[in-house]
Motif scaffolding. Structure first.
Motif, PDB file in Angstrom:
ATOM      1  N   MET A   1      25.182  38.486 -15.575  1.00  0.00           N
ATOM      2  CA  MET A   1      24.947  37.974 -14.229  1.00  0.00           C
ATOM      3  C   MET A   1      26.258  37.543 -13.584  1.00  0.00           C
ATOM      4  O   MET A   1      26.499  37.780 -12.393  1.00  0.00           O
TER       5      MET A   1
ATOM      6  N   LYS B   1      30.553  27.180  -5.575  1.00  0.00           N
ATOM      7  CA  LYS B   1      30.122  27.661  -4.275  1.00  0.00           C
ATOM      8  C   LYS B   1      29.548  26.491  -3.489  1.00  0.00           C
ATOM      9  O   LYS B   1      28.700  25.752  -4.000  1.00  0.00           O
TER      10      LYS B   1
ATOM     11  N   THR C   1      27.975  40.811 -12.507  1.00  0.00           N
ATOM     12  CA  THR C   1      27.315  41.802 -11.644  1.00  0.00           C
ATOM     13  C   THR C   1      26.605  41.198 -10.440  1.00  0.00           C
ATOM     14  O   THR C   1      26.164  41.920  -9.549  1.00  0.00           O
ATOM     15  N   GLY C   2      26.448  39.871 -10.400  1.00  0.00           N
ATOM     16  CA  GLY C   2      25.795  39.252  -9.263  1.00  0.00           C
ATOM     17  C   GLY C   2      24.369  38.819  -9.562  1.00  0.00           C
ATOM     18  O   GLY C   2      23.710  39.354 -10.452  1.00  0.00           O
ATOM     19  N   PHE C   3      23.899  37.872  -8.775  1.00  0.00           N
ATOM     20  CA  PHE C   3      22.552  37.328  -8.977  1.00  0.00           C
ATOM     21  C   PHE C   3      22.248  36.410  -7.787  1.00  0.00           C
ATOM     22  O   PHE C   3      23.071  36.239  -6.870  1.00  0.00           O
ATOM     23  N   SER C   4      21.087  35.784  -7.804  1.00  0.00           N
ATOM     24  CA  SER C   4      20.733  34.796  -6.791  1.00  0.00           C
ATOM     25  C   SER C   4      20.035  33.628  -7.478  1.00  0.00           C
ATOM     26  O   SER C   4      19.437  33.776  -8.540  1.00  0.00           O
TER      27      SER C   4
ATOM     28  N   PRO D   1      22.466  33.794  -2.666  1.00  0.00           N
ATOM     29  CA  PRO D   1      22.989  34.949  -3.416  1.00  0.00           C
ATOM     30  C   PRO D   1      24.421  34.699  -3.894  1.00  0.00           C
ATOM     31  O   PRO D   1      25.200  34.007  -3.236  1.00  0.00           O
ATOM     32  N   PHE D   2      24.753  35.281  -5.053  1.00  0.00           N
ATOM     33  CA  PHE D   2      26.110  35.187  -5.604  1.00  0.00           C
ATOM     34  C   PHE D   2      26.580  36.611  -5.922  1.00  0.00           C
ATOM     35  O   PHE D   2      26.154  37.222  -6.914  1.00  0.00           O
ATOM     36  N   ASN D   3      27.411  37.131  -5.067  1.00  0.00           N
ATOM     37  CA  ASN D   3      27.914  38.489  -5.244  1.00  0.00           C
ATOM     38  C   ASN D   3      29.327  38.511  -5.816  1.00  0.00           C
ATOM     39  O   ASN D   3      29.814  39.556  -6.228  1.00  0.00           O
ATOM     40  N   GLU D   4      29.970  37.335  -5.836  1.00  0.00           N
ATOM     41  CA  GLU D   4      31.297  37.263  -6.411  1.00  0.00           C
ATOM     42  C   GLU D   4      31.197  37.156  -7.938  1.00  0.00           C
ATOM     43  O   GLU D   4      30.149  36.817  -8.485  1.00  0.00           O
ATOM     44  N   ILE D   5      32.304  37.431  -8.603  1.00  0.00           N
ATOM     45  CA  ILE D   5      32.350  37.228 -10.043  1.00  0.00           C
ATOM     46  C   ILE D   5      32.446  35.735 -10.320  1.00  0.00           C
ATOM     47  O   ILE D   5      33.292  35.034  -9.773  1.00  0.00           O
TER      48      ILE D   5
ATOM     49  N   TYR E   1      34.586  28.576 -11.111  1.00  0.00           N
ATOM     50  CA  TYR E   1      33.958  28.998  -9.854  1.00  0.00           C
ATOM     51  C   TYR E   1      33.022  27.908  -9.316  1.00  0.00           C
ATOM     52  O   TYR E   1      32.263  27.278 -10.048  1.00  0.00           O
TER      53      TYR E   1
END
Length: 337
Positions: free
Chosen positions: A261, A292, A264-267, A281-285, A290
């Motif tokens: 995850m 947000k 590759t991304g997740f929410s 949503p989390f599209n960053e690595i 990290y």
């Protein structure tokens, strides 16, 4: 008969009887105590207590004050004794001190003459039980603490009484009203004794209040005749929350995600404290440091509840404990630049 010439006895009898029954001379003990002649024993004691503290030489050094203090002691010494008071009420000061004939007593003997010992400090000490009237003593089996003041001192306010008030994060987000029952010592109407009474205090918690906020109820502590009641202070303590951790006006949401995850991304779907479901949503690595930030989804600002802090996402990336050779090869190929 009494060891004196009969004529001398008759003269004394005649002069004293006439003097006692018809003389209005002498001091007015009731006036000295500033009470009326219908005063009860409790009224007499209350009056002496008030005036003795006021006139005691330790607290009042005005010229002529000691004589007033002495007269006060004598007035109380007489009026607080039922026998002396009865004699005084009927015959006045002069009759009390001259001695009165007991009309039907055996042999017509004279009563003893009254003479004050002229030691008002002794009267003071006997009344209060101590040279210091503010030490602990008991009234009607109820202990009454006077706080240890010395004569002449002004009332001193007791130190604040501090207690924790544990509130949930939801309470602090929305604001709430808390009813708090206390038991305290309250002075009775006589100003001398006290009793324990319950009282309900109402604490209004504002949205956004923080840990350590102090709610003060002035002078709600124990009352006493010679102290100013303490303030009761409740200090806000925040209970742990199952989902969020608070940092000032921000809320921290910590999630655990797999390595897949993170790469590759997740929410993430989160229910806010006001009951809304938000999907982020989390599209960053997602790397170890990290974060947000979602603006405006944190705690209300204490001085402007319409504004809110931020919701901050932090993560713990869960790595696999082992990989097959084939999986390692595929990962190498995928990560090959």
């Amino acid at each position: 008969m009494f060891g004196v010439p009969r004529n001398r006895f008759l003269i004394k009898t005649f002069s004293c009887v006439n003097y006692i029954h018809f003389s209005t001379m002498g001091r007015d003990y009731y006036e000295i105590l500033e009470i009326n002649r219908n005063a009860t024993d409790a009224d007499i004691k209350k009056a002496y207590r008030r005036l003795a503290l006021k006139l005691h030489p330790t607290s009042n050094r005005e010229p002529g004050n000691y004589e007033r203090f002495r007269q006060l002691g004598e007035a109380f010494h007489v009026l607080s004794d039922l026998g002396k008071k009865a004699t005084y009420d009927k015959f006045g000061e002069d009759g009390l001190k001259c001695g009165i004939p007991t009309e039907f007593a055996k042999g017509g003997a004279w009563s003893l003459k009254y003479a004050y010992h002229n030691n008002p400090e002794k009267t003071f000490k006997e009344f209060f039980g101590s040279d210091n009237p503010f030490s602990d003593f008991y009234i009607s089996d109820l202990p009454l603490q006077f706080g240890g003041l010395t004569l002449g001192e002004e009332k001193i306010k007791d130190d604040p009484i501090e207690r924790d008030l544990h509130l949930s994060l939801d309470d602090l987000f929305h604001g709430c009203t808390k009813k708090i029952k206390i038991s305290r010592k309250v002075m009775n109407d006589n100003g001398c004794t006290s009793s324990i009474r319950d009282k309900i205090l109402t604490a209004t918690v504002k949205p956004g209040w923080k840990e350590g906020t102090r709610i003060t109820f002035p002078k709600e502590g124990d009352q006493g005749p010679n102290n100013i009641a303490a303030d009761i202070v409740f200090i806000v303590r925040q209970k742990p929350h199952a989902v969020f951790k608070r940092l000032d006006n921000d809320l921290i949401y910590h999630a655990v995600v797999s390595l897949e995850m993170a790469l590759t991304g997740f929410s993430v779907e989160v229910e806010t404290l006001d009951g809304r479901l938000i999907n982020i949503p989390f599209n960053e690595i997602v790397h170890p440091s990290y974060k947000k930030v979602v603006p405006g989804e944190g705690m209300p600002l204490p001085h402007n509840p319409s504004q809110k802090g931020d919701l901050i996402f932090t993560f713990n990336v869960h790595f696999p404990e082992k990989l097959s050779a084939e999986s390692k090869l595929l990962i190498k190929q995928a990560l090959h630049y």
